[in-house]
Write an enzyme that holds these catalytic residues in place. Structure first.
Site, PDB file in Angstrom:
ATOM      1  N   SER A 434       0.862  -1.278   0.108  1.00 50.19           N
ATOM      2  CA  SER A 434      -0.062  -0.012  -0.027  1.00 50.19           C
ATOM      3  C   SER A 434       0.878   1.274  -0.085  1.00 50.19           C
ATOM      4  O   SER A 434       1.882   1.288   0.779  1.00 50.19           O
ATOM      5  CB  SER A 434      -0.970   0.121   1.295  1.00 50.19           C
ATOM      6  OG  SER A 434      -1.523  -1.146   1.390  1.00 50.19           O
ATOM      7  N   CYS A 603      -7.024  -0.502   7.750  1.00 47.85           N
ATOM      8  CA  CYS A 603      -5.963  -1.302   6.969  1.00 47.85           C
ATOM      9  C   CYS A 603      -5.073  -1.995   7.916  1.00 47.85           C
ATOM     10  O   CYS A 603      -4.685  -1.490   9.023  1.00 47.85           O
ATOM     11  CB  CYS A 603      -5.095  -0.273   6.371  1.00 47.85           C
ATOM     12  SG  CYS A 603      -3.965  -0.914   5.341  1.00 47.85           S
ATOM     13  N   ASP A 647      -8.337  -2.414   3.415  1.00 46.32           N
ATOM     14  CA  ASP A 647      -7.075  -2.822   2.797  1.00 46.32           C
ATOM     15  C   ASP A 647      -6.179  -3.723   3.686  1.00 46.32           C
ATOM     16  O   ASP A 647      -5.676  -3.359   4.635  1.00 46.32           O
ATOM     17  CB  ASP A 647      -6.153  -1.514   2.396  1.00 46.32           C
ATOM     18  CG  ASP A 647      -5.233  -1.866   1.455  1.00 46.32           C
ATOM     19  OD1 ASP A 647      -4.934  -2.929   1.300  1.00 46.32           O
ATOM     20  OD2 ASP A 647      -4.281  -1.024   1.151  1.00 46.32           O
ATOM     21  N   TRP A 649      -4.756  -7.807   4.490  1.00 45.84           N
ATOM     22  CA  TRP A 649      -3.708  -9.092   4.128  1.00 45.84           C
ATOM     23  C   TRP A 649      -4.052 -10.168   5.349  1.00 45.84           C
ATOM     24  O   TRP A 649      -4.121  -9.915   6.381  1.00 45.84           O
ATOM     25  CB  TRP A 649      -2.374  -8.661   3.806  1.00 45.84           C
ATOM     26  CG  TRP A 649      -1.554  -8.048   5.117  1.00 45.84           C
ATOM     27  CD1 TRP A 649      -1.043  -8.604   6.133  1.00 45.84           C
ATOM     28  CD2 TRP A 649      -1.580  -6.513   5.442  1.00 45.84           C
ATOM     29  NE1 TRP A 649      -0.649  -7.592   6.960  1.00 45.84           N
ATOM     30  CE2 TRP A 649      -0.834  -6.371   6.442  1.00 45.84           C
ATOM     31  CE3 TRP A 649      -2.114  -5.455   4.409  1.00 45.84           C
ATOM     32  CZ2 TRP A 649      -0.475  -5.116   6.943  1.00 45.84           C
ATOM     33  CZ3 TRP A 649      -1.708  -4.092   5.083  1.00 45.84           C
ATOM     34  CH2 TRP A 649      -0.993  -4.049   6.213  1.00 45.84           C
TER      35      TRP A 649
END
Length: 651
Positions: A434, A603, A647, A649
């Protein structure tokens, strides 16, 4: 020398040598999808997606129209779906089928009617198709009609992660959409979960696939015929005596979509500094220069970076294969297409193009077994490829983070030629970060914030992340192979709309870019909303990155509130504190902001994002009285209205 069907062609200056491969249990993965270019007098001429697909289909039908045809389409972000597609292709060919693999980016509308089609697709971001599948999905949802899929028999395998909000949604969407268009589903939707064991999920689904195909297509041969046939190779290794000879031979078309898309650019490093103040971990702040480039980025986008394998590992592997790192060569299939840019040196191939640090798949282990001169080692390797030995494979290879170098160390009698190894090892995939800068503030500079992965495995080995260790060692002026990937993680157009930003660790990266741009808007005279930032890390005295910037934004009123959570701070009297705890403490304030139109940005790791949503739902129930699923509906409406962005992961 030719042992049955197994033969690897190695051509040196016009002299062909056949390298024998002993038969053994194997999963052959040697089918490469077709290039976006063809070579003409040393120049590459780009074909349209339609032309490429039709050319390939026609050529393959002419090559073998006696075999029943199965098309395999993949939508892949990190390469796993592509890898699985190639495994299916090879198994299908061993079963007597004419199996062709297609990148969904190269689809043609005429490819689906009256076909046997398999779709292996990953889900990206907030339930979106992968980059290479977006054109197909846009056509599917805006232009396609039932005639396009008339007579199509299909099956879908999705690749996802249950830690994500929209688990395997793209695969699920395709499965439903095809059925709505009248296509016939011949196998139930398969769902691979990367949070558990996606390779086991894939093997279980393909076992059902071959059973079904044998019944429907009348196959006599088992889909696991490779067990007795051994690994079959499809690429020819041509070595050159010099660079001049290699250049004279000319470049081969590359079958890698990204390599031929002109999206990859070399960006020079202008800054590379350490962000942590102490401890045994490292986090790098790297700045890449966009000046002179036609490519642009927007705040919230990702940058894809191709890292290099470390030189020590490359030298060790070359020595193990008894090859000269400076040898020039070309690796190409029967159509003259290469899986990576060729010709190149062995050093470049092992450094830039081949993944030598990833988890070895069973096909590679099967190939290694065929070149083991010690019978005990051969049997141990063969056993690892068996479905019933999945637990052993997972423990020895996956959980222990072993790579191909580890296997070659543990099985010293294996003497596999470089040509075979290059075909069996997967491509080195880009890593996505990012972007941590603001495009409105520094449009010609892309900032990357990355924790260096360097883990002691406890047995004398270390696991080092390829890309983060590559970034760590870059110096000013180093060129980084990069490209920009667009996202939907964007600030509202109106700067007066309040935003709530929640990030932990390097999850702060895109939020930093947003704060930078909000501050620039403020300096330009814009009226800002009541912006709120939650940030979490381990210790205030070690990994509190960009602390001075955050304090500056608070002082300047760019941020109205800054809430900090330190999970391992020795001065804390309340134990571990996470961002969700701070969110819970300030839930009334946050819900009021959301009621008044604030945008929410989260995020970081998926488990953190899940805890954030859980905390919000609990407080919607307790503070707003939204029971009976209404709290979940509230959050879903935020998402549908474009006011809830993630966002995240897998941790």
């Amino acid at each position: 020398v030719d042992f049955g069907r197994r033969r690897v062609q190695v051509e040196r200056m016009g002299v062909q040598t056949a390298v024998a491969c002993a038969a053994g249990a194997a999963v052959a993965v040697g089918v490469y999808y077709y290039a976006t270019t063809q070579s003409t007098n040393g120049m590459q001429i780009k074909l349209s997606a339609s032309q490429r697909a039709k050319k390939k289909a026609k050529k393959e039908e002419e090559a073998d129209d006696s075999k029943q045809r199965v098309n395999v389409f993949f939508g892949s972000q990190t390469g796993t779906a592509e890898e699985f597609s190639k495994i299916i292709a090879q198994d299908g060919k061993d079963a007597g089928l004419n199996v062709q693999v297609f990148d969904l980016e190269r689809f043609d509308a005429a490819m689906f009617a009256n076909s046997n089609s398999l779709f292996l697709v990953a889900t990206y971001g907030e339930g979106e198709p992968t980059d290479n599948a977006k054109p197909f999905f846009e056509w599917l949802t805006t232009q396609a009609d039932g005639d396009a899929f008339k007579g199509m028999r299909y099956a879908v395998f999705g690749l996802g992660n249950t830690q994500y909000e929209h688990y395997n949604s793209f695969g699920k969407d395709l499965d439903v959409k095809f059925s709505e268009f009248g296509a016939s589903r011949f196998l139930e939707l398969g769902l691979g979960n990367d949070d558990d064991d996606i390779r086991r999920d894939f093997e279980q689904w393909t076992s059902k696939l071959w059973t079904t195909l044998r019944e429907q297509l009348g196959l006599e041969q088992s889909g696991e015929a490779w067990v007795k046939n051994g690994v079959e190779y499809h690429l020819k290794y041509t070595a050159f005596g010099s660079q001049a000879a290699a250049m004279a031979a000319g470049a081969t078309p590359c079958s890698n979509t990204l390599e031929t898309s002109n999206r990859i650019i070399d960006l020079p490093v202008t800054v590379n500094r350490e962000l942590y103040q102490g401890g045994d971990r490292s986090c790098r702040h790297v700045e890449l220069d966009l000046r002179g480039q036609t490519v642009t980025y927007e705040t919230g986008d990702h940058v894809g970076i191709y890292g290099n394998n470390d030189s020590e590992s490359v030298e060790t592997l070359a020595k193990r294969c008894n090859v000269d790192l400076d040898e020039w060569f070309t690796l190409a299939d029967e159509n003259g297409e290469s899986p990576f840019p060729c010709p190149c040196t062995v050093r470049d191939a092992l450094t830039k193009y081949i993944d030598i640090n990833g988890v070895p798949r069973k096909g590679l282990i099967a190939a290694l077994s065929e070149f083991a001169s010690d019978d005990k080692e051969k049997q141990q390797l063969v056993k690892l490829t068996h479905t019933e030995a999945h637990a052993e494979y997972h423990a020895y290879v996956v959980e222990a983070s072993r790579n191909v170098l580890d296997l070659l160390h543990d099985f010293p009698s294996v003497n596999i030629p470089l040509a075979n190894l290059l075909e069996m090892l997967p491509r080195l995939q880009p890593r996505y970060y990012s972007i941590s800068s603001g495009s409105a503030t520094t449009p010609e500079s892309v900032h990357v914030t990355a924790i260096v992965v360097d883990k002691d495995l406890g047995d004398g080995r270390r696991f080092k992340g390829v890309c983060t260790n590559y970034l760590k060692d870059l110096t000013d002026g180093s060129l980084v192979r990069s490209f920009i990937r667009r996202t939907t993680f964007k600030l509202p157009a109106d700067p007066s709309v309040p935003v709530i930003m929640i990030g932990a660790g390097t999850g702060f990266a895109p939020l930093r870019g947003m704060c930078i741009d909000l501050d620039t808007r403020r300096k330009g005279g814009a009226t800002l909303g009541d912006n709120i930032l939650f940030f979490g890390c381990r210790r205030q005295d070690e990994d509190f990155m960009y602390a001075g910037e955050m304090d500056g934004w608070v002082q300047a009123k760019t941020l109205k509130h800054l809430f900090l959570a330190f999970s391992r701070d020795p001065d804390s009297f309340t134990g571990k504190v996470y961002v969700q705890d701070k969110l819970n403490d300030n839930a009334s304030k946050i819900l009021t902001a959301l009621d008044n139109g604030a945008f929410l940005y989260v995020c970081g790791a998926t488990n953190m994002a899940r805890e954030i949503k859980k905390t919000l739902i609990q407080n919607l129930v307790f503070l707003r009285g939204l029971k009976g699923g209404k709290a979940e509906e509230y959050m879903e409406k935020l998402f549908k209205d474009g006011r809830y962005h993630q966002d995240v992961w897998s941790s």
